[in-house]
Design an enzyme around this catalytic site. Sequence first.
Site, short mmCIF file in Angstrom:
data_model
loop_
_atom_site.label_atom_id
_atom_site.label_comp_id
_atom_site.label_asym_id
_atom_site.label_seq_id
_atom_site.Cartn_x
_atom_site.Cartn_y
_atom_site.Cartn_z
N GLY A 74 23.80 11.16 -16.89
CA GLY A 74 24.07 12.44 -16.39
C GLY A 74 22.74 13.21 -16.46
O GLY A 74 22.41 13.86 -15.39
N ASN A 153 30.43 21.48 -22.09
CA ASN A 153 30.82 20.53 -23.17
C ASN A 153 30.96 20.87 -24.63
O ASN A 153 31.92 20.32 -25.37
CB ASN A 153 29.40 19.68 -23.24
N GLN A 183 31.14 17.04 -17.84
CA GLN A 183 32.24 17.23 -18.66
C GLN A 183 33.58 17.49 -17.81
O GLN A 183 34.53 17.52 -18.64
CB GLN A 183 31.71 18.33 -19.71
N SER A 203 28.48 11.21 -15.29
CA SER A 203 28.13 10.31 -16.07
C SER A 203 29.31 9.47 -16.61
O SER A 203 30.13 9.94 -17.15
CB SER A 203 27.45 10.91 -17.56
N GLY A 204 28.86 8.15 -16.51
CA GLY A 204 30.00 7.31 -16.84
C GLY A 204 30.50 7.43 -18.05
O GLY A 204 31.85 7.20 -18.36
N HIS A 205 29.68 7.35 -19.28
CA HIS A 205 30.13 7.34 -20.63
C HIS A 205 30.85 8.36 -21.16
O HIS A 205 31.51 8.39 -22.08
CB HIS A 205 28.99 7.28 -21.58
N THR A 241 16.04 -2.11 -9.28
CA THR A 241 16.97 -3.10 -8.98
C THR A 241 18.46 -2.41 -9.61
O THR A 241 18.36 -2.10 -10.68
CB THR A 241 16.75 -4.37 -9.66
N CYS A 329 21.43 20.27 -35.43
CA CYS A 329 20.24 19.80 -36.39
C CYS A 329 18.75 19.60 -35.60
O CYS A 329 18.52 18.85 -35.22
CB CYS A 329 20.60 18.94 -37.30
#
Length: 402
Positions: A74, A153, A183, A203-205, A241, A329
């Site tokens: 992303g 998010n 999100q 974003s795929g994850h 690639t 943090c």
Amino acid sequence: MEHKIIYLDNNATTKVDEHVLEAMLPYLKKYYANPSSMYSFGGIAQRAIIEAREQIREFVHAKSSKEIFFTSCGSESANMAIKGVLASEKTKKHIITTKVEHPCVLNLYKTLEKEGYKVDYIGVNAHGDLELEELANAVNENTALVSCMWANNETGIIFPIEKISQIVKSKNKDTKIFVDAVQAAGKIPMDVQSADIDLMAISGHKFHAPKGVGALYVKSGTLFTPLIVGGHQERGKRAGTENVPYIVGIGKAAQLAKEGLVHEATEVKRLRDKLESNILKTVFNSRLNSGVANRVPNTTNIGFEYIEGELILLHLSDCGICASSGSACTSGSLEPSHVLKAMGTPFTALHGSIRFSLSRFTTEKEIDFVLAVMPRIIKKLIKISPFQNKLEILKKHKTHVN
Ligand code: PLP
């Protein structure tokens, strides 16, 4: 005691769906040829990319699969969109964004400000809704780009993208609209055509594909300069690639996410609402950080007044529960969330805010377990809070209100 993992941090990342993995495996094990090669073995990989591009096109409702470009994440998609559009636009130096964007966008604007761009950061109200009047007033003839997330998010709050693009285009039809939909993808329906978006990152994850693959939608006719220059891949707009197995993975994940939108809006929402309403009912120092705003179905952000979010997370972790705090943090100091700060979240809840984010794999049993342990954890932390007198007052007030 070892606990089973209860994963309620799906806005951070998600587990790879078995069907996604199955779709990917042949391209890791067997069909490893370079998709640009001339022989038919390479053609197998090339065809897999074509299919994945079509799956993403359907997912975002793009007009043509030629408008879809594969990336590594992303953050890359957002950088490619923003830098790409600005590099093609030589004269206009004004950008508008929001105060609650993801760091991959906000930090880029900080560097662009140093390069001479003027960036306006639009605020949100106490419910997290975007100040649309402020946005309308900010657009001028020098505005090259308006950049806005679809869903936040941290809070899950949805911005009205269609309305935002109407406001912007009515003020300056040449201003480009970039949407960070990382999100929103897989949680709510997305239609880049009806929302009149020029560029959009996913974003795929975040929707059950692996980490390391993303996509960017660019409306045809939009001028943009590539971020990564080299070979002719992705029609010369993103060299390197192609990561065929991961591209296959994000395509399959997009197809499953599209099919699962109803489940998301009903079952995932039901479990989220159950978790949220029960915590708010049983824990007297809890408050919902998103107010009445429109939200994605899987996210809740709850503030626990006068106690530390990090301590809550550690106790949850001891029970096998994964969630996250609103604060990050940074260099040894605990910085409260810029999103909650922008919403004017009271100081008393800023440091004790917890985000739970569910997925289609979350079960009722898991939610019941969280609901069973949560009041105990908070009670324990209230006992060691240095703000005993404030908590007493809050308790009396809440009891009185109820
Ligand atoms: N935008 C938003 C709203 C996000 O939540 C995230 C990741 O958390 C990103 C962008 C960046 O995505 P990635 O981790 O794939 O680079």
